[in-house]
Design a protein around this motif. Sequence first.
Motif, PDB file in Angstrom:
ATOM      1  N   MET A 196      -2.427  20.708 -12.274  1.00 39.06           N
ATOM      2  CA  MET A 196      -1.750  21.193 -11.062  1.00 39.06           C
ATOM      3  C   MET A 196      -0.032  21.144 -11.502  1.00 39.06           C
ATOM      4  SD  MET A 196      -3.790  21.613  -8.633  1.00 39.06           S
ATOM      5  CE  MET A 196      -2.663  21.753  -7.388  1.00 39.06           C
ATOM      6  N   GLY A 252      -5.405  12.764 -13.848  1.00 38.27           N
ATOM      7  CA  GLY A 252      -4.065  12.908 -14.060  1.00 38.27           C
ATOM      8  C   GLY A 252      -3.133  12.131 -15.015  1.00 38.27           C
ATOM      9  N   ARG A 259      -1.343  12.713  -8.372  1.00 36.12           N
ATOM     10  CA  ARG A 259      -2.478  13.485  -7.604  1.00 36.12           C
ATOM     11  C   ARG A 259      -3.523  12.484  -7.165  1.00 36.12           C
ATOM     12  NH1 ARG A 259      -5.118  17.456 -11.557  1.00 36.12           N
ATOM     13  NH2 ARG A 259      -6.536  17.810  -9.892  1.00 36.12           N
ATOM     14  N   ASN A 297      -7.416  12.768  -6.053  1.00 31.04           N
ATOM     15  CA  ASN A 297      -8.452  13.864  -5.930  1.00 31.04           C
ATOM     16  C   ASN A 297      -9.395  13.254  -4.717  1.00 31.04           C
ATOM     17  OD1 ASN A 297      -7.629  14.868  -8.212  1.00 31.04           O
ATOM     18  ND2 ASN A 297      -8.992  13.493  -9.726  1.00 31.04           N
ATOM     19  N   THR A 336      -5.141  16.552  -3.046  1.00 28.50           N
ATOM     20  CA  THR A 336      -3.971  16.681  -2.914  1.00 28.50           C
ATOM     21  C   THR A 336      -2.763  16.207  -4.223  1.00 28.50           C
ATOM     22  OG1 THR A 336      -4.005  16.142  -0.569  1.00 28.50           O
ATOM     23  CG2 THR A 336      -1.596  15.983  -1.516  1.00 28.50           C
ATOM     24  N   VAL A 337      -1.941  17.004  -4.529  1.00 30.22           N
ATOM     25  CA  VAL A 337      -1.008  16.634  -5.558  1.00 30.22           C
ATOM     26  C   VAL A 337       0.378  16.436  -4.785  1.00 30.22           C
ATOM     27  CG1 VAL A 337      -0.412  18.981  -6.119  1.00 30.22           C
ATOM     28  CG2 VAL A 337      -0.118  17.276  -7.733  1.00 30.22           C
ATOM     29  N   CYS A 368       3.573  24.757  -5.178  1.00 25.41           N
ATOM     30  CA  CYS A 368       2.765  24.193  -6.039  1.00 25.41           C
ATOM     31  C   CYS A 368       1.726  25.154  -6.663  1.00 25.41           C
ATOM     32  CB  CYS A 368       1.925  23.155  -5.104  1.00 25.41           C
ATOM     33  SG  CYS A 368       0.920  23.916  -3.928  1.00 25.41           S
TER      34      CYS A 368
END
Length: 124
Positions: free
Chosen positions: A33, A55, A72, A74, A78-79, A96
């Motif tokens: 991301m 991440g 992030r 998972n 969402t980041v 994003c």
Amino acid sequence: VQLQASGGGLVQAGGSLRLSCAASGRTFSAYAMGWFRQALGKEREFVATISWGGGGSTNYADSVKGRFTISRDNDKNTVYLQMNSLKPEDTAVYYCAAKRGVLGGRKADDFGSWGQGTQVTVSS
């Protein structure tokens, strides 16, 4: 994957904001991301990226290093982009982006999916 960014707003210089980017689908962890930004009249520029899975690898633009943190979750697909010590030059629309694979890159062309953008305005 579809992305929805939120959390932008108006803040004074020195303040903080946290941007969120919610992703649809059940394979979020398979995507690296990134966050990019575009100021009025300027080209879109790289801000930060985070690797897939847990991440464990992050990368930042020099202009935000030490002030911004990408992370992030998972479980929530969402980041986040935590932005501290904001400056007027951070004013931009923040996007994003998702890239299927281990690592993201610094180029917008590396990313195949984009959110709609959220406006961040930092007043002096």
